[in-house]
Design a protein around this motif. Structure first.
Motif, short mmCIF file in Angstrom:
data_model
loop_
_atom_site.label_atom_id
_atom_site.label_comp_id
_atom_site.label_asym_id
_atom_site.label_seq_id
_atom_site.Cartn_x
_atom_site.Cartn_y
_atom_site.Cartn_z
N LEU A 102 0.68 -0.79 -0.11
CA LEU A 102 -0.13 -0.41 0.22
C LEU A 102 0.76 1.42 -0.01
CD1 LEU A 102 -2.38 -0.89 2.52
CD2 LEU A 102 -2.94 -0.63 0.07
N LEU A 103 2.14 0.75 0.66
CA LEU A 103 2.44 1.90 0.72
C LEU A 103 3.41 2.78 -0.89
CD1 LEU A 103 5.28 1.55 4.05
CD2 LEU A 103 3.63 4.26 3.25
N ARG A 104 3.76 1.58 -1.26
CA ARG A 104 4.43 1.92 -3.23
C ARG A 104 2.69 2.77 -3.77
NH1 ARG A 104 7.11 -2.82 -2.15
NH2 ARG A 104 5.63 -4.59 -2.83
N ALA A 105 1.70 1.83 -3.36
CA ALA A 105 0.60 2.33 -4.64
C ALA A 105 0.46 3.97 -3.84
CB ALA A 105 -0.67 1.45 -3.97
N GLY A 106 0.67 3.76 -2.62
CA GLY A 106 -0.07 5.64 -2.17
C GLY A 106 1.76 6.46 -2.69
#
Length: 461
Positions: A22-26
């Protein structure tokens, strides 16, 4: 799906590998980044990554206590620096730089920060922007600056000074005679304005009287004069004023305005006998009344035995009742009383089930809101047709909700219900993973695809 993804980003049970996904998607999704910024379990490296994405996310991290002063440049990230100063965790040396910032919004926000160094406050007091001056006038506790700002030709600046409770009494008395009615109005309602001085304006403009009726330190005869005011909002303010005496409360209890009587019921010092009378003449609303919250055990027990269900309902909203009073109200034959007491902590599961048996879906939402409601009872409510939407929403956020109920909540058309379920740590791990990987289909987790492992499906994020 995006709103569920933002909700699952807050789920405390999110595994570390999915959090990394999710951090990468963020990196490309601002709303997701801001949702992740509210997590308390971020590593320092993850905090720095999110903070570097954009200023809005960094501000959330600052207010959440995850960002430290050494990580912030007040020149390139002034709003983040302001957030830390606002929280008392910033570097005081920043204030002088921010007071010279070309953006008036930054300078205005600086004026409300606590502990502002004198040098920065002096710079703001010389600012050409009246909004900057007004915000400083509302928040500074320096008497010299308040006197200076009270002489400003702009009435908006003087108005905010008149609202500042740190303003000297003499200055507030002077502002009561300001030519602008907005300034006089603000000074009249300031609780630190001398009551005797404020009382002399009881015949001023209706706007001034409206604010004056909130002042807690007026002479008793002025309150009685205001009780005759033709404006119901003046009498309504008076009904909640802590300075009025019981004699005037009894007078206001017969007021023609139902809003006046309703607001009187919220007075923290209202006599209980008068509150009992009001309970049957006006719709008070669902809130716990201050006088009921402060009632002693004997008073609560007496009110709980009232023959009038609307009085018993007021007691049933209390959340720290003595056990005998609580249980007696849970056995009350009146549905409104039972609804009010059903969320009370400490009610036995058998009593909660009995409430549901007696009243059915009428009480489903209240029972589901009880923090001690067991999983089996929540499952029963979730599978009852038709299940009230608010009951399903309460189950979605409940710490005892089971996998079956949460899965049903997740598929709800009500967005808030589905989001609460996605953020619930009791949500099955495979459902959390499916939400993160985009394979959730409103009730089932879709296969990731031929030849793709679940981990690889997540890696595509």
């Amino acid at each position: 799906m995006p709103s569920l993804l933002y909700a699952v980003a807050l789920n405390p049970a999110l595994p570390p590998d999915l959090l990394r996904h999710l951090l990468r998607a963020g990196d490309t999704d601002e709303e997701l980044a801001q949702a992740l910024a509210d997590r308390p379990d971020l590593t320092p490296q993850q905090v720095r990554r999110l903070a570097g994405r954009d200023q809005g996310t960094a501000v959330r991290l600052a207010y959440g206590g995850l960002l430290r002063a050494p990580d912030v440049d007040p020149v390139t990230r002034p709003l983040v620096a302001l957030a830390l100063l606002d929280e008392g965790r910033g570097d005081p040396a920043w204030a002088g730089q921010l007071a010279r910032n070309p953006d008036p919004y930054v300078r205005m926000r600086l004026g409300s920060c606590p502990g502002l160094p004198d040098g920065a406050a002096d710079l703001l007091a010389a600012d050409a922007d009246t909004e900057v001056l007004g915000d400083l006038g509302l928040h500074t506790d320096r008497a010299d600056l308040l006197v200076r700002l009270a002489g400003n030709p702009d009435a908006e600046v003087r108005r905010w000074v008149a609202a500042n409770e740190a303003a000297p009494a003499g200055l507030l008395t002077t502002l009561l005679t300001d030519p602008d009615v907005r300034v006089r109005r603000q000074a009249a309602g300031n609780p630190t304005t001398p009551g005797a001085a404020a009382a002399r304006h009881v015949d001023d403009h209706p706007m001034v009287r409206q604010q004056l009726s909130e002042h807690p330190g007026l002479p008793a005869h002025v309150y009685h004069q205001l009780a005759e005011d033709p404006a119901p909002w003046v009498r309504g303010n008076l009904a909640e004023n802590p300075g009025v005496d019981p004699t005037l409360m009894h007078r206001l209890a017969t007021d023609d305005g139902c809003d006046v009587r309703r607001r009187l019921a919220h007075h923290p010092a209202i006599p209980l006998d008068l509150l009992e009378r009001l309970a049957v003449t006006v719709r008070i609303g669902p809130a716990l009344l201050p006088r009921i919250a402060d009632a002693d055990p004997a008073e609560l027990a007496r009110l709980a035995r009232s023959p009038e269900p609307r009085v018993r309902m007021l007691v049933a909203r209390h959340r720290t009742l003595p056990a005998p009073v609580r249980d007696a109200l849970a056995d009350d034959p009146d549905a409104a009383v039972a609804t009010s007491v059903a969320p009370h902590p400490g009610l036995a599961p058998t009593r909660l089930a009995a409430l549901l048996d007696r009243f059915g879906t009428v009480l489903a939402t209240a029972v589901a809101a009880n923090p001690d409601a067991p999983t089996a009872l929540l499952d029963r409510i979730a599978t009852t047709e038709p299940v009230p939407a608010k009951a399903l929403r309460a189950i979605a956020a409940h710490p005892h909700a089971g996998p079956e109920a949460l899965t049903r909540c997740l598929a709800s058309p009500d967005e808030r219900t589905a989001e609460a379920a996605a953020a619930n740590p009791a949500l099955p791990s495979e459902v959390i993973a499916a939400l993160v990987r985009g394979t959730w289909s409103g009730g089932t987790a879709r296969p990731a695809g031929p030849g793709t492992s679940p981990r690889q499906a997540g890696e595509t994020l």
